[in-house]
Design a protein around this motif. Structure first.
Motif, PDB file in Angstrom:
ATOM      1  N   ASP A  75       0.833  -1.196   0.000  1.00 56.57           N
ATOM      2  CA  ASP A  75       0.000   0.000   0.000  1.00 56.57           C
ATOM      3  C   ASP A  75       0.868   1.246   0.000  1.00 56.57           C
ATOM      4  O   ASP A  75       1.716   1.417   0.866  1.00 56.57           O
ATOM      5  CB  ASP A  75      -0.892   0.013   1.227  1.00 56.57           C
ATOM      6  N   GLY A  76       0.620   2.109  -0.954  1.00 54.89           N
ATOM      7  CA  GLY A  76       1.306   3.385  -0.958  1.00 54.89           C
ATOM      8  C   GLY A  76       0.408   4.454  -0.373  1.00 54.89           C
ATOM      9  O   GLY A  76      -0.800   4.281  -0.314  1.00 54.89           O
ATOM     10  N   ARG A  77       0.963   5.556   0.062  1.00 56.57           N
ATOM     11  CA  ARG A  77       0.218   6.679   0.638  1.00 56.57           C
ATOM     12  C   ARG A  77      -0.708   6.200   1.762  1.00 56.57           C
ATOM     13  O   ARG A  77      -1.914   6.398   1.735  1.00 56.57           O
ATOM     14  CB  ARG A  77      -0.583   7.403  -0.449  1.00 56.57           C
ATOM     15  N   TRP A  78      -0.110   5.548   2.753  1.00 51.13           N
ATOM     16  CA  TRP A  78      -0.891   4.862   3.782  1.00 51.13           C
ATOM     17  C   TRP A  78      -1.796   5.832   4.524  1.00 51.13           C
ATOM     18  O   TRP A  78      -2.985   5.583   4.683  1.00 51.13           O
ATOM     19  CB  TRP A  78       0.089   4.205   4.748  1.00 51.13           C
ATOM     20  N   LEU A  79      -1.238   6.963   4.946  1.00 50.76           N
ATOM     21  CA  LEU A  79      -1.988   7.889   5.807  1.00 50.76           C
ATOM     22  C   LEU A  79      -3.187   8.476   5.067  1.00 50.76           C
ATOM     23  O   LEU A  79      -4.310   8.475   5.558  1.00 50.76           O
ATOM     24  CB  LEU A  79      -1.051   8.995   6.277  1.00 50.76           C
ATOM     25  N   PHE A 138     -21.163  -4.262   8.397  1.00 47.30           N
ATOM     26  CA  PHE A 138     -21.244  -3.482   7.150  1.00 47.30           C
ATOM     27  C   PHE A 138     -20.030  -2.566   7.027  1.00 47.30           C
ATOM     28  O   PHE A 138     -19.439  -2.437   5.947  1.00 47.30           O
ATOM     29  CB  PHE A 138     -22.534  -2.671   7.147  1.00 47.30           C
ATOM     30  N   CYS A 139     -19.648  -1.919   8.151  1.00 45.63           N
ATOM     31  CA  CYS A 139     -18.521  -0.985   8.103  1.00 45.63           C
ATOM     32  C   CYS A 139     -17.220  -1.707   7.782  1.00 45.63           C
ATOM     33  O   CYS A 139     -16.365  -1.153   7.086  1.00 45.63           O
ATOM     34  CB  CYS A 139     -18.385  -0.240   9.419  1.00 45.63           C
ATOM     35  N   ILE A 140     -17.054  -2.947   8.300  1.00 48.96           N
ATOM     36  CA  ILE A 140     -15.850  -3.709   7.960  1.00 48.96           C
ATOM     37  C   ILE A 140     -15.787  -3.941   6.450  1.00 48.96           C
ATOM     38  O   ILE A 140     -14.743  -3.755   5.821  1.00 48.96           O
ATOM     39  CB  ILE A 140     -15.841  -5.047   8.722  1.00 48.96           C
ATOM     40  N   GLY A 141     -16.931  -4.335   5.865  1.00 49.85           N
ATOM     41  CA  GLY A 141     -16.951  -4.552   4.426  1.00 49.85           C
ATOM     42  C   GLY A 141     -16.661  -3.282   3.651  1.00 49.85           C
ATOM     43  O   GLY A 141     -15.930  -3.284   2.664  1.00 49.85           O
ATOM     44  N   LEU A 142     -17.231  -2.161   4.132  1.00 45.42           N
ATOM     45  CA  LEU A 142     -17.015  -0.878   3.452  1.00 45.42           C
ATOM     46  C   LEU A 142     -15.539  -0.481   3.496  1.00 45.42           C
ATOM     47  O   LEU A 142     -14.968  -0.045   2.490  1.00 45.42           O
ATOM     48  CB  LEU A 142     -17.877   0.177   4.127  1.00 45.42           C
ATOM     49  N   TYR A 143     -14.924  -0.678   4.681  1.00 43.02           N
ATOM     50  CA  TYR A 143     -13.496  -0.378   4.827  1.00 43.02           C
ATOM     51  C   TYR A 143     -12.678  -1.219   3.850  1.00 43.02           C
ATOM     52  O   TYR A 143     -11.765  -0.716   3.194  1.00 43.02           O
ATOM     53  CB  TYR A 143     -13.072  -0.665   6.268  1.00 43.02           C
ATOM     54  N   CYS A 144     -13.042  -2.513   3.736  1.00 46.93           N
ATOM     55  CA  CYS A 144     -12.295  -3.405   2.853  1.00 46.93           C
ATOM     56  C   CYS A 144     -12.411  -2.943   1.407  1.00 46.93           C
ATOM     57  O   CYS A 144     -11.424  -2.913   0.679  1.00 46.93           O
ATOM     58  CB  CYS A 144     -12.820  -4.822   3.019  1.00 46.93           C
ATOM     59  N   VAL A 145     -13.622  -2.549   0.992  1.00 48.00           N
ATOM     60  CA  VAL A 145     -13.808  -2.133  -0.400  1.00 48.00           C
ATOM     61  C   VAL A 145     -13.037  -0.849  -0.677  1.00 48.00           C
ATOM     62  O   VAL A 145     -12.414  -0.689  -1.730  1.00 48.00           O
ATOM     63  CB  VAL A 145     -15.310  -1.944  -0.702  1.00 48.00           C
ATOM     64  N   LEU A 146     -13.062   0.094   0.286  1.00 49.27           N
ATOM     65  CA  LEU A 146     -12.465   1.394   0.002  1.00 49.27           C
ATOM     66  C   LEU A 146     -10.949   1.387   0.144  1.00 49.27           C
ATOM     67  O   LEU A 146     -10.250   2.130  -0.533  1.00 49.27           O
ATOM     68  CB  LEU A 146     -13.048   2.438   0.957  1.00 49.27           C
ATOM     69  N   ARG A 147     -10.435   0.572   1.054  1.00 49.89           N
ATOM     70  CA  ARG A 147      -9.039   0.713   1.446  1.00 49.89           C
ATOM     71  C   ARG A 147      -8.116  -0.241   0.698  1.00 49.89           C
ATOM     72  O   ARG A 147      -6.992   0.128   0.363  1.00 49.89           O
ATOM     73  CB  ARG A 147      -8.950   0.460   2.953  1.00 49.89           C
ATOM     74  N   LYS A 148      -8.570  -1.469   0.435  1.00 51.36           N
ATOM     75  CA  LYS A 148      -7.677  -2.478  -0.128  1.00 51.36           C
ATOM     76  C   LYS A 148      -7.477  -2.229  -1.617  1.00 51.36           C
ATOM     77  O   LYS A 148      -8.353  -1.692  -2.284  1.00 51.36           O
ATOM     78  CB  LYS A 148      -8.249  -3.871   0.095  1.00 51.36           C
ATOM     79  N   ARG A 149      -6.316  -2.688  -2.110  1.00 43.55           N
ATOM     80  CA  ARG A 149      -6.037  -2.468  -3.522  1.00 43.55           C
ATOM     81  C   ARG A 149      -6.015  -3.762  -4.305  1.00 43.55           C
ATOM     82  O   ARG A 149      -5.743  -3.752  -5.498  1.00 43.55           O
ATOM     83  CB  ARG A 149      -4.698  -1.753  -3.669  1.00 43.55           C
ATOM     84  N   ASN A 150      -6.265  -4.882  -3.628  1.00 41.18           N
ATOM     85  CA  ASN A 150      -6.273  -6.161  -4.311  1.00 41.18           C
ATOM     86  C   ASN A 150      -7.702  -6.471  -4.751  1.00 41.18           C
ATOM     87  O   ASN A 150      -8.635  -6.308  -3.978  1.00 41.18           O
ATOM     88  CB  ASN A 150      -5.781  -7.222  -3.326  1.00 41.18           C
ATOM     89  N   ILE A 151      -7.876  -6.904  -6.003  1.00 40.38           N
ATOM     90  CA  ILE A 151      -9.233  -7.095  -6.514  1.00 40.38           C
ATOM     91  C   ILE A 151      -9.969  -8.176  -5.731  1.00 40.38           C
ATOM     92  O   ILE A 151     -11.153  -8.039  -5.434  1.00 40.38           O
ATOM     93  CB  ILE A 151      -9.191  -7.455  -8.012  1.00 40.38           C
ATOM     94  N   ILE A 152      -9.264  -9.255  -5.376  1.00 33.78           N
ATOM     95  CA  ILE A 152      -9.931 -10.336  -4.647  1.00 33.78           C
ATOM     96  C   ILE A 152     -10.400  -9.832  -3.288  1.00 33.78           C
ATOM     97  O   ILE A 152     -11.501 -10.165  -2.826  1.00 33.78           O
ATOM     98  CB  ILE A 152      -8.973 -11.522  -4.496  1.00 33.78           C
TER      99      ILE A 152
END
Lengths: 174, 112
Positions: free
Chosen positions: A78-82, B11-25
């Motif tokens: 992950d880049g730009r973590w903050l 729901f919030c855990i799922g939302l965090y996962c969708v918004l934050r992670k960069r892996n498609i899976i």
């Protein structure tokens, strides 16, 4: 009380699925969440949903494992973590504000309104002859929903076939 | 009330996962978690304390039945969720074949 325990188990599984590095372990963890959901449906007196969720969860697991197995998976850094974390938390906080207003308007847990369902329950057995009211609703009162569901399923299968098909791509790949 | 809050947390855990992670899976998994939370929420709204399942025996009247309407809607939504997951996974597999990665920030180049 059992319901809260199942929900905590699901939340634990979801956190593991989100945070673990290995993708196959993540998929297995989300499978545990789905099976916990099936148990929760059983506790909430929805046996049809529990059966459907069980079957769908297993199919979902097979599909997801097909996507993750036998791939050398590069670790995604992950880049730009903050910045990313802050913007995500900001969005979730924005969502929670609206959720607070929505939760205040909900009926208390365990005391549903059942304005529409009253008619279905009273007239369901006479009108449809089905012993299972859920089956009476999806196949009789709201049969157009089920027709739409079948259409969506058909469209999804067509989409999967169109995306995964190999014929006609050989020239492009070379 | 605590059931609603736990469901919201899921729901919030799922939302965090969708918004934050960069892996498609991971994003697909986050969408699945959101779907579970929404289905669970519908069934929670229709639950009645000490209620019974909406299945009648012959010549029987059940007065304290749980709400069957959200259950019917969720039954449709579960199956559609499976179809959506299958379609997304198929697209993800094609992306992996084409680009050799699941990282969404590396999938920028347009190839004709």
């Amino acid at each position: 009380m059992e319901l809260q325990l199942i929900l905590l188990f699901m939340i634990l599984g979801a956190v593991i699925a989100v945070e673990i590095e290995d993708l196959l372990s993540s998929v297995i963890a989300v499978g545990a969440v789905g099976l916990g959901l099936s148990l929760a449906f059983l506790i909430l007196k929805a046996p049809d949903l529990a059966i459907t969720q069980l079957v769908v969860e297993i199919l979902c697991l097979i599909i997801l494992i097909r996507a993750t197995i036998k791939k050398d998976l590069p670790l995604v850094k992950d880049g730009r973590w903050l910045f990313n974390t802050l913007s995500t938390l900001l969005f979730i906080a924005f969502f929670l504000i609206f959720a607070y207003f929505a939760l205040r308007e909900l009926p208390r847990f365990g005391y549903p309104l059942m304005r529409v369902a009253k008619g279905y329950i009273s007239s369901g057995p006479e009108k449809t002859g089905a012993a299972n009211i859920v089956a009476a609703i999806i196949l009789d009162f709201r049969a157009y929903d089920t027709l739409g569901e079948a259409t969506v399923l058909f469209t999804a299968v067509m989409g999967v076939l169109a995306v995964m098909r190999k014929i006609g791509r050989i020239k492009d790949e070379k | 009330m605590s059931e609603y809050l736990l469901c919201l947390f899921l729901f919030c855990i799922g939302l965090y996962c969708v918004l934050r992670k960069r892996n498609i899976i991971k994003i697909i998994i986050g969408l699945g978690i959101i779907e579970y939370a929404v289905n669970l929420f519908f069934v929670l709204v229709g639950y009645r304390i000490h209620g019974r399942a909406p299945i009648l025996a012959k010549e029987q009247k059940i007065l304290n039945m749980v709400d069957p309407l959200p259950q019917a809607l969720v039954l449709t939504a579960i199956v559609i969720g499976l179809a959506v997951t299958a379609l997304i996974v198929a697209i993800a597999i094609r992306i992996y074949e084409k680009y050799g990665t699941f990282d969404i920030t590396k999938i920028r180049r347009l190839r004709g």
